[in-house]
Enzyme design. Sequence first.
Site, PDB file in Angstrom:
ATOM      1  CB  CYS A 266       1.323  -5.395  -9.837  1.00 61.15           C
ATOM      2  SG  CYS A 266       1.611  -3.754  -9.166  1.00 61.15           S
ATOM      3  CG  HIS A 326      -1.823  -5.466  -6.550  1.00 63.88           C
ATOM      4  ND1 HIS A 326      -0.791  -5.944  -7.334  1.00 63.88           N
ATOM      5  CD2 HIS A 326      -2.883  -6.276  -6.786  1.00 63.88           C
ATOM      6  CE1 HIS A 326      -1.223  -6.991  -8.009  1.00 63.88           C
ATOM      7  NE2 HIS A 326      -2.482  -7.217  -7.698  1.00 63.88           N
ATOM      8  CG  ASP A 349      -4.605  -8.935  -9.927  1.00 67.70           C
ATOM      9  OD1 ASP A 349      -3.598  -8.823 -10.653  1.00 67.70           O
ATOM     10  OD2 ASP A 349      -4.582  -8.748  -8.697  1.00 67.70           O
ATOM     11  CG  ASP A 391      -8.025  -6.086  10.856  1.00 70.78           C
ATOM     12  OD1 ASP A 391      -7.913  -4.880  10.606  1.00 70.78           O
ATOM     13  OD2 ASP A 391      -8.439  -6.552  11.925  1.00 70.78           O
ATOM     14  CB  ILE A 470       7.105   8.651  11.442  1.00 69.84           C
ATOM     15  CG1 ILE A 470       7.369   7.519  12.442  1.00 69.84           C
ATOM     16  CG2 ILE A 470       8.311   8.860  10.539  1.00 69.84           C
ATOM     17  CD1 ILE A 470       7.612   6.162  11.800  1.00 69.84           C
ATOM     18  N   PRO A 475      11.859  13.820   0.705  1.00 70.32           N
ATOM     19  CG  PRO A 475      12.561  11.799   1.610  1.00 70.32           C
ATOM     20  CD  PRO A 475      11.376  12.692   1.490  1.00 70.32           C
TER      21      PRO A 475
END
EC number: 2.3.2.13
Length: 689
Positions: A266, A326, A349, A391, A470, A475
């Site tokens: 993209c 995107h 796009d 959604d 989480i 890293p």
Amino acid sequence: STHDVDLRSRENNSAHRTREIDQKRLIVRRGQPFSITVQCNGSLPPKHHLDLVLHLGKRDEVEIKVQKVHGAGDKWWFNQQGAQDEMLLTLHSPADAIIGQYSLAVLLMSPDGRVLEKKDKMSFHLLYNPWCKDDVVYLPDETQLQEYIMNEEGIIYMGTWEYIKSIHWNYGQFEDYVMDICFEVLNNSNDALRDSQMDIEQRFDPVYVSRIITAMVNSNDDRGVLTGRWTEPYSDGVAPYRWTGSAPILRQWSKAGVRAVKYGQCWVFAAVACTVLRCLGIPTRLITNFSSAHDVDGNLSIDFLLDENLQPLESRGGRDSSWNFHCWVESWMRRDDLPKGNDGWQVLDPTPQELSDGVFCCGPCPVTAVREGNLGVKYDAPFVFAEVNADIIHWIVQRNGQRRKVLDQTTVGRNISTKSVYGDFRDDVTVQYKYPEGSKKEREVYEKAGRRVTDVLSDSSEPGRLQLSIKHAKPVFGTDFDVIIEVKNEGDQDAHVQLTMLATAVTYSSLYRGNCQKQTTTVMVPAHKAQQEVLRLRYDDYAQCVSDDHLIRVKAFVEAPGENEPLLTVTDIPLSRPDVFIQVPGKAFVREQVKASISFTNPLPVPLKGGVFTVEGAGLLSSTKIHVSGDISPGQTVSIVVSFSPMRTGVRKLLVDFDSDRLKDVKGVTTVVVRKKYRNIFAEITEFY
């Protein structure tokens, strides 16, 4: 009386802000006059006059006679001032003239209308003019024009909405041959090949031209520039992450006889479109939408089905997906084809995703139509609306085929970003696309667009609930690292839960690339306390399956007997890569040799094979590859020196990409200020005496 014509390219190009493209050929912008001179032997005989005729198209399909008087504003006209043997002709193009390559003929006419002499085969290019207030691409802000038309460097934002990273991109819209290739792109569209005269006559309209460009940047169903590919192998082309600029892609397409270049994703499609649009004179900027939805069936809901091991299920018609980010572009124009309120930035796009009027293209779609939920507006408003508003629901499909909804994911369409016009930093434009979350306006827009309105509160605030999160540090690719999963118990009773933790490798477009690590354990979480579990990810485990996007997706799933709903949480962890270091010592002068030293250190516990540096920079040097001989062992530093002579003055960026078998997409950038050469005249004078 033979006459010689001077197109005065240097002066005209300077006044029309096209000097960066070329100083030898005439390149002007519409709606703004330009002057040429005609030399005659002696003055014009009485009652003789000059006529000017323009042609457009390979076979002169369109002919325009330039009028001698200023008629209505929609016609070409010229006036002449002359002394004895030199005439100054000033040509005035209308602000909605056709853009393209014109050929000009100057005719000497007798009183009875015969052509006595003809000087033709002179050509010039006409571009859009965002500095002209009658042009539909007029943009009144000079700072924005310097960025959205004149800046050949840019920044593209990528990564994930929580960890935004950026790469520098060399748009290079004024580099040699790029303008010619932009017109070659237009000449090879399906419309142009079908009926070139009709196509040329439409080129006054940036809505038409920009839509054609979104179709032509991808090679689906036409002679387009780039082929998309979202998984390895890329061995029969260039991997998408290796490009650092648009010019090498456009040149390769043109040189290969308009055959598609492999490969793009993209941001590459968007960057090439941005180059072409800026070059033609349409103000354009590259946009990144984080957590971008790809809603194929148009129901504004994206359903992810997982089996009981948290593995994605290929659902029927399940081409719906969600991308970490995107990219598309926005171009600035007045929309005379639409009702009021749709002017300004338009989404275009060029990534091939869905058919629009039977072609892989998307836009132009007014950003305001997306914000207001006006999905009937041309072009492709429903698709763009879904990209920023759908959604996302995760379902677990049990063995008996029943579905349990486990997660209404965080919002789609976050941190919508573009490069600031004030420098190398991020400008957040989310408010242009959507009203604040939870606001009354947002609810109205959702109702108008037919998206279900979820009541966030009732869902998550039931008492006695468990919470799942989480956590991780940032890293580095090549190291072992820990991911911490925390289960919080807000209830009054201790909870015995089963916790499943799964780490998989994914691409930025959410394609699954394999499992890295999985753990299932039973955890006792005391009332009003939190319990942490550690998932250890080792380089040896993830190196095998991690994609070129260096993303690890961690899913944590909690089931507790007596709790009505299981819990799922998902996060994507980007692994950072080292930088390439670049130094350009001393001052840089135009057309004088400069040396850049480039170095890189292997951070991995394994040797790297097939190392290659790619270096480029608008105005500095065209794309150059340097291969590293032999392996680069762990911890070893390789250094190379690149010599080049800058072609144009100004503040320039030198971009470097390093690539090898085990480590890819390592980038570096530095700024080079290229100065004019001033000869030391005083020294020469002193010497002379």
